[in-house]
Design a protein around this motif. Structure first.
Motif, mmCIF file in Angstrom:
data_model
loop_
_atom_site.group_PDB
_atom_site.id
_atom_site.type_symbol
_atom_site.label_atom_id
_atom_site.label_comp_id
_atom_site.label_asym_id
_atom_site.label_seq_id
_atom_site.Cartn_x
_atom_site.Cartn_y
_atom_site.Cartn_z
ATOM 1 N N LEU A 79 0.853 -1.177 0.000
ATOM 2 C CA LEU A 79 0.000 0.000 0.000
ATOM 3 C C LEU A 79 0.893 1.232 0.000
ATOM 4 C CD1 LEU A 79 -2.577 -1.032 2.760
ATOM 5 C CD2 LEU A 79 -2.880 -1.215 0.299
ATOM 6 N N ALA A 80 0.763 2.080 -1.014
ATOM 7 C CA ALA A 80 1.526 3.320 -1.097
ATOM 8 C C ALA A 80 0.670 4.457 -0.544
ATOM 9 C CB ALA A 80 1.930 3.611 -2.539
ATOM 10 N N ALA A 81 1.191 5.185 0.429
ATOM 11 C CA ALA A 81 0.418 6.236 1.095
ATOM 12 C C ALA A 81 1.244 7.507 1.179
ATOM 13 C CB ALA A 81 -0.004 5.784 2.500
ATOM 14 N N TRP A 82 0.554 8.634 1.107
ATOM 15 C CA TRP A 82 1.193 9.946 1.239
ATOM 16 C C TRP A 82 0.209 10.872 1.946
ATOM 17 C CZ3 TRP A 82 5.360 11.165 -2.786
ATOM 18 C CH2 TRP A 82 6.227 12.139 -2.307
ATOM 19 N N ARG A 83 0.736 11.685 2.860
ATOM 20 C CA ARG A 83 -0.082 12.628 3.624
ATOM 21 C C ARG A 83 -0.187 13.947 2.871
ATOM 22 N NH1 ARG A 83 1.335 15.973 8.239
ATOM 23 N NH2 ARG A 83 3.439 15.100 8.067
#
Length: 542
Positions: free
Chosen positions: A317-321
Motif C-alpha cells: 500500500l503506497a500512502a502519502w499525507r
C-alpha cells in the motif's frame, strides 16, 4: 480529452453493520467431538434437503412454502434449528442468484470484446481507448469459435435465470472437484472425505434478544460455558436438563471480548457457529452480531485537516499525507504484504499492513482516501488477451477483503474512509507528480504519485499541477503560478484584501518601533527625509 469517461464524485464509505469474532474450543473430549459431529451431520443432511426444496421452488417460492419447509424440519429437529436452517438456505439461494447475474455480465463483456476485435482487420494495432485486431488468421479463427461457445453459455445461463434455476454445492464446488485430483492436492481419499463431511455440516444458530444470554440454541455464558440444544433424534445424548449438551472446555474471546460480554450479560442477540478444521484437528466457535449504523462524518469535515491518499497494489500500500490544499507533506510511506502461501497467512499479512496504516493515520489525526476498486470486468482473458501475468496480478489483489478489513478496523479507531473514482489516478499521478516529487534523496515511484492523485481527488482538487508560465514571467512582479493554492483562491490579477498589522519583517505586531508609522522609519523617498534636521553640539564631558 473527449474520450474520458464520467467520474463519480468522492463519498464517505458507511461503517460496517456487523461484527464477527472467533475463538478455539479447547479441552474437548472425544465424547464432545463425537456429539458435535453427530449433530452437525444430522442438521447438515436436513439443510441439504431444504436447499434442494428451495431450488426446486425457484421463482414461485413464497411465504407459505417457506412455512411448509420450516414445519417439515421442525418435526425432525426443533423449531429454532428449523428457523436457522431455512434462513441459511434462503441466503445461500440469494447469493447464488447474485453470482449468476455476475456471470451473465462477465459473458456479455467477453462477447462484446470478441465481436469488436473480430470486426477490426487482422494485425491492426489498438489504441489506449480500444483494442486492435487479432495477430493472425489462426487466432482470428480460434476466437470466432470461442465466440460461439460464449454465446451458447450465455443463452443457457439466461434461460436458467429466467426459470429461477441456480446451481449450488453444499461444501463448495472447489472441494467437490478436488475429489478428482487428489494427487495434485496431495490428499488421500480419507482426508478428502473428512474435509467434505466437515464442510457440509450445519452447526449455526441465530440469536434472539430477550432470551437467556442472547441465544437459546447455542448458549455461551459469561463464564465461557458452551452448551448446545440437541435435536429431537439425538436428545438421548444430553448431559444437562432440557435436552442440552454442555461441552467440557471453556471459551474466551480475546478480540472484542468486552463487547461480547456486555451483549451476553444484557441478553442481547448473538449468533454462533461451530465448525471443525480437519487439517489442524481443531474446533472453532464464531460469534457475530449486528451493530447500529454509525452516523458517518460529513465529507467536508473529513477534508478539513487534509487526508492520507492510499494506492492499492499487488504487494504493498503506497500512502502519502496531504494537507487541506492538496500539497504532499513529509515522506511517502509504503506498507508491504505478501500474498504467497495459505489463506490464513495472506489474511494475516493484509491485516498487519492495514493496522500499520491506520496507526499512522491516527497519530496524525487524519482520515484515509482510497480508490473504489472493482476488477469484476477486468479479469477476463478477452479484456487483456495474452497478458496472463497481468491478469494473474489483478486477480491476486485482495480488493474485497482489504476493503472489508479496512472499514471494520477504521471504525474502531474512529477513522473515516473516503472512496474516490479510480479512473486515471495512476496515469495522471505519474504524469503530474512523479517528477516534481523526485529528488536526489527521494525516489518517487509511480504508486507514490498515484497516492497523491487519489488524495487530491478526495479533497476536491484537480489532480494536475498548475502549469508553469514562461521563464520571463516567473518573477515576483507577475507572480509565480506553479505554487499550489486553495481551490477557488483569488487570481494573481485580483485585488488583495487589506490585512491589518505591520509591513516589516524586523518587528512583530505591537513590538518595538511603530511599524505602521512610515514617518518613523526614515525610508528613502518618504516625507521624513526632507524634514528639518540639525545636529546637536557634543557635550563637553566627551
Amino acid at each position: 480529452m473527449g474520450g474520458l469517461r464520467e467520474m463519480v464524485a468522492p463519498f464517505v464509505v458507511p461503517s460496517p453493520s456487523g461484527v464477527a469474532i472467533r475463538t478455539r474450543l479447547k479441552s474437548l473430549t472425544a465424547g464432545d467431538e463425537k456429539v458435535l459431529s453427530l449433530v452437525g451431520d444430522l442438521l447438515g443432511s436436513l439443510a441439504s434437503r431444504d436447499l434442494k426444496a428451495r431450488c426446486s421452488a425457484g421463482l414461485e417460492h413464497d411465504r407459505e412454502r417457506w412455512a411448509q419447509r420450516k414445519r417439515a424440519l421442525t418435526e425432525e429437529s426443533s423449531s429454532r434449528w428449523a428457523g436457522s436452517i431455512t434462513k441459511a438456505t434462503h441466503d445461500q439461494w440469494a447469493l447464488a442468484r447474485r453470482g449468476q447475474l455476475a456471470h451473465i455480465q462477465s459473458l456479455q463483456a467477453g462477447i462484446e470484446t470478441i465481436e469488436y476485435r473480430l470486426s477490426v482487420p487482422v494485425g491492426e494495432k489498438g489504441t489506449k481507448q480500444a483494442p486492435g485486431g487479432y495477430r493472425s488468421e489462426r487466432e482470428w479463427h480460434a476466437k470466432r469459435r470461442r465466440l460461439c461457445v460464449l454465446e451458447d453459455r450465455l443463452q443457457a445461463v439466461r434461460a436458467d435465470r429466467e426459470a429461477g434455476v441456480v446451481r449450488v454445492v453444499r461444501g463448495g464446488k472447489r472441494l467437490l472437484n478436488t475429489r478428482h485430483h487428489l494427487e495434485e492436492a496431495q490428499l488421500t481419499e480419507e482426508q478428502w472425505r473428512a474435509q467434505w463431511q466437515a464442510g457440509r455440516r450445519f452447526l449455526a444458530a441465530d440469536g434472539e434478544s430477550g432470551k437467556r444470554f442472547g441465544n437459546e440454541t447455542i448458549r455461551v455464558t459469561p463464564g465461557g460455558e458452551v452448551s448446545v440444544r440437541l435435536p429431537a433424534p439425538l436428545a438421548h445424548l444430553a448431559n444437562a436438563p432440557h435436552g442440552r449438551y454442555v461441552l467440557t472446555g471453556r471459551v474466551s474471546f480475546a478480540h472484542r471480548g468486552e463487547q461480547w460480554a456486555d451483549r451476553v450479560a444484557a441478553n442481547r442477540a448473538v449468533a454462533y457457529r461451530i465448525h471443525e478444521d480437519t487439517v489442524r484437528g481443531r474446533w472453532y466457535l464464531t460469534a457475530s452480531w449486528t451493530i447500529p449504523t454509525v452516523q458517518t462524518v460529513p465529507l467536508d469535515a473529513a477534508r478539513a485537516g487534509g487526508l492520507i491518499g492510499v494506492d492499492t497494489n499487488a504487494d504493498h500500500l503506497a500512502a502519502w499525507r496531504l494537507d487541506a490544499h492538496g500539497n504532499p507533506c513529509g515522506e511517502p510511506r509504503r506498507f508491504f504484504f505478501e500474498l504467497d502461501g495459505p489463506a490464513p497467512h495472506r489474511d494475516a499479512q493484509v491485516r498487519h499492513a492495514l493496522i500499520r496504516l491506520l496507526h499512522w493515520a491516527a497519530r496524525h489525526g487524519l482520515h484515509i482516501a482510497i480508490e473504489d476498486l472493482d476488477f469484476a470486468t477486468e479479469k477476463t482473458r478477452e479484456k487483456h488477451g495474452r497478458r496472463k501475468r497481468f491478469r494473474k496480478l489483478i486477480s491476486a489483489m485482495p480488493v474485497s477483503k482489504l476493503r472489508a478489513r479496512l472499514l471494520s478496523m477504521a471504525a474502531e479507531l474512529g477513522i473515516t474512509i473516503v472512496a474516490v473514482d479510480p479512473a486515471y489516478t495512476s496515469k495522471w499521478g505519474a504524469q503530474h507528480w512523479q517528477k516534481p516529487l523526485t529528488s536526489t534523496k527521494r525516489a518517487t515511484t509511480r504508486h507514490d504519485a498515484a497516492s497523491v492523485a487519489i488524495g487530491r481527488r478526495a479533497l476536491g482538487h484537480r489532480i494536475r499541477r498548475r502549469t508553469a508560465p514562461p521563464h520571463t514571467h516567473q518573477s515576483d512582479r507577475c507572480g509565480h503560478r506553479t505554487a499550489q493554492a486553495r481551490h477557488g483562491a483569488r487570481g494573481r490579477e485580483e485585488r488583495r484584501p487589506r490585512i491589518p498589522g505591520p509591513r516589516t519583517r524586523s518587528d512583530g505586531a505591537g513590538c518595538g518601533v511603530k511599524a505602521a508609522d512610515q514617518c518613523a522609519q526614515h525610508r528613502s523617498g518618504h516625507a521624513a527625509e526632507y524634514g528639518f534636521w540639525q545636529q546637536d553640539s557634543l557635550p563637553l564631558s566627551l
